[in-house]
Scaffold this active site. Structure first.
Site, short mmCIF file in Angstrom:
data_model
loop_
_atom_site.label_atom_id
_atom_site.label_comp_id
_atom_site.label_asym_id
_atom_site.label_seq_id
_atom_site.Cartn_x
_atom_site.Cartn_y
_atom_site.Cartn_z
N LYS A 52 0.56 -43.33 54.06
CA LYS A 52 -0.67 -43.49 53.12
C LYS A 52 -1.94 -42.37 52.50
CE LYS A 52 -0.83 -41.50 58.15
NZ LYS A 52 -1.31 -40.81 59.06
N HIS A 179 4.45 -42.00 68.46
CA HIS A 179 4.23 -40.60 67.79
C HIS A 179 4.11 -39.76 68.65
CE1 HIS A 179 2.83 -39.39 64.51
NE2 HIS A 179 0.99 -39.54 64.74
N CYS A 324 -21.74 -27.67 43.94
CA CYS A 324 -22.34 -28.37 43.59
C CYS A 324 -21.78 -29.71 43.36
CB CYS A 324 -23.31 -28.87 42.12
SG CYS A 324 -24.40 -26.51 41.93
N MET A 325 -22.30 -31.08 43.18
CA MET A 325 -21.51 -32.43 43.22
C MET A 325 -20.68 -31.78 42.38
SD MET A 325 -22.42 -36.52 42.52
CE MET A 325 -24.05 -36.32 43.77
C1 LIG Z 1 2.59 -43.10 62.84
C2 LIG Z 1 2.70 -41.74 62.55
N1 LIG Z 1 3.92 -41.81 62.00
C3 LIG Z 1 4.53 -40.37 61.35
C4 LIG Z 1 2.96 -40.04 60.92
C5 LIG Z 1 3.85 -38.72 59.54
O1 LIG Z 1 3.53 -37.74 60.14
P1 LIG Z 1 3.50 -36.14 59.82
O2 LIG Z 1 2.81 -35.90 58.33
O3 LIG Z 1 3.11 -34.53 59.94
O4 LIG Z 1 5.46 -35.99 59.20
C6 LIG Z 1 2.27 -39.80 61.10
C7 LIG Z 1 1.18 -39.37 60.36
O5 LIG Z 1 -0.05 -38.97 60.59
C8 LIG Z 1 1.44 -41.21 61.21
O6 LIG Z 1 0.28 -41.70 61.88
#
Ligand SMILES: Cc1ncc(COP(=O)(O)O)c(C=O)c1O
Length: 398
Positions: A52, A179, A324-325
């Site tokens: 992600k 999580h 700066c930017m």
């Molecule tokens: C639901 C979930 N699983 C796994 C992860 C991976 O976490 P990490 O980067 O600490 O391994 C994240 C990251 O925030 C997450 O939101």
């Protein structure tokens, strides 16, 4: 549909990047591949590469391809668009959207075979409707809140939600997960407390005759520190990039950072004493000082705070004046040989000197995650097959 910053340009470095870019990120994909291989060797569980946020700033598509070569069996993303971008790039391995997906994205996700996360009846029914409308099956996973208090169903609701899923022929109950909030603290109690809650829900499901094929809980810190949390799959983000989850959750040997963030000096001037530098003149030269202008700014993700340091000529130099930017200024008195066009490093190495994402994070009062995720989409991500080794001037080619 490809409309996310996850599709930031990812180009091969065919020439010296200084001839093409003001600032750029170099990612060694072989390191991502090797890190993934090392992580798969630490567990019997399958490895989900969490890609992600543009793979924590590293470039989602190329990272996903490298992680797949290293043995990742799954990808985790936060947003529907991120999943669809991976599919559009031809990535066929299973993908889970770890959070709720907007309703109008459900048909595309189901058509692309992306697994959805649900945590209440409304989300279950929406997935079922979208599946029915296109006469397809939606793969869904139940998120359980064992103590993070962010997303997910209460563990006590697991059985009734599983029954709700069972009422819809178009839904395939593929997994249940949770999580951890505190797996990176190096202390077992908070992890075990969440684990108990999760296992309680799993045994209730099992007593009701339900055992989805995939049970998972571990992030990087839990994968590295708490093997009892591994179940069928581990979801690894930060460790995949060779960055530690926290000071209390260090990385084992063999995991290396894959990313360097570089820029270049565009102008060097000797500035007389008493002159102000940058907006607001917050920094005033004390003597005649060599001031270099650098082609990186807050629009690239360099925080607009005092105290930044860059590497120039293998030496840490202080940034002076406000960021700066698109630019910032550094004081070059410690690097008399520095010249216009020289490389400057924000994260990475020059010779034996290194500036890590962790050092930058400490200076910014944040964590390494935020530093790499915060590198702006306009900064190109370059795939470097092998790191260009910086050498001090006069010691051969750079
Ligand atoms: C639901 C979930 N699983 C796994 C992860 C991976 O976490 P990490 O980067 O600490 O391994 C994240 C990251 O925030 C997450 O939101």
């Amino acid at each position: 549909m490809v409309d996310s910053p996850a599709a930031a340009p990812y180009t091969s470095a065919v020439t010296d990047p200084r001839n093409l870019y003001s600032t750029w990120v170099e990612v060694e994909l072989e390191v991502i591949e090797a890190n993934t291989r090392r992580l798969t060797a630490l567990t019997k569980a399958a490895v989900m590469a969490v890609v992600k946020a543009n793979a924590y700033g590293h470039g989602a598509i190329a990272v996903a391809q490298a992680a797949a070569r290293g043995g990742a069996g799954w990808f985790g993303v936060a947003r529907a668009e991120e999943a669809l971008d991976l599919r559009a790039a031809g990535i066929g391995l299973p993908i889970l959207v770890l959070g709720p997906a907007p309703t109008d994205r459900l048909p595309a996700l189901i058509a692309a075979g992306v697994s959805l996360t649900v945590s209440d009846e409304v989300q279950i029914d929406a997935a079922a409707r979208a599946a029915r409308d296109q006469q397809a099956t939606a793969k869904i996973q139940l998120k359980l809140d064992s103590g993070m208090n962010r997303l997910g169903a209460a563990p006590e609701a697991a059985v009734s939600l599983a029954r709700r899923m069972g009422q819809h022929p178009g839904l395939s109950f593929e997994g249940a997960f949770t999580h951890f909030a505190r797996a990176d603290e190096g202390v077992p109690r908070p992890v075990h407390r969440q684990l108990e809650q999760f296992e309680h829900a799993l045994s209730a499901l099992s007593s009701a005759g339900v055992r989805p094929p995939l049970i998972h809980a571990a992030n990087s810190a839990a994968t590295l520190g708490w093997p009892e949390t591994h179940f069928d799959l581990v979801r690894v983000g930060i460790a995949l990039y060779g960055l530690r989850p926290s000071p209390a959750a260090p990385l084992p040997a063999g995991l290396q950072p894959a990313l360097e963030w570089k820029t270049q000096l565009t102008r060097i001037r000797s500035v007389p004493p008493g002159e102000g530098i940058s907006y607001g003149h917050e920094y005033v030269t004390r003597t005649t000082e060599r001031i270099g202008t650098v082609l990186v700014g807050y629009a690239d993700g360099l925080r607009r705070v005092a105290g930044n340091q860059l590497l120039v000529g293998g030496v840490q130099v202080p940034m002076v004046g406000r960021v700066c930017m698109d630019f910032c200024m550094v004081q070059l008195d410690r690097v008399p040989g520095a010249k216009e066009g020289d490389e400057a490093v924000i994260i990475g190495s020059q010779g034996d000197t290194r500036l890590s994402a962790e050092q930058v994070a400490d200076r910014w009062g944040t964590i390494n995650y935020e530093v790499t995720c915060g590198i702006a989409a306009r900064v190109p991500r370059l795939n470097v097959p092998e790191r260009t080794v910086w050498r001090p001037p006069g010691s051969g080619t750079q």
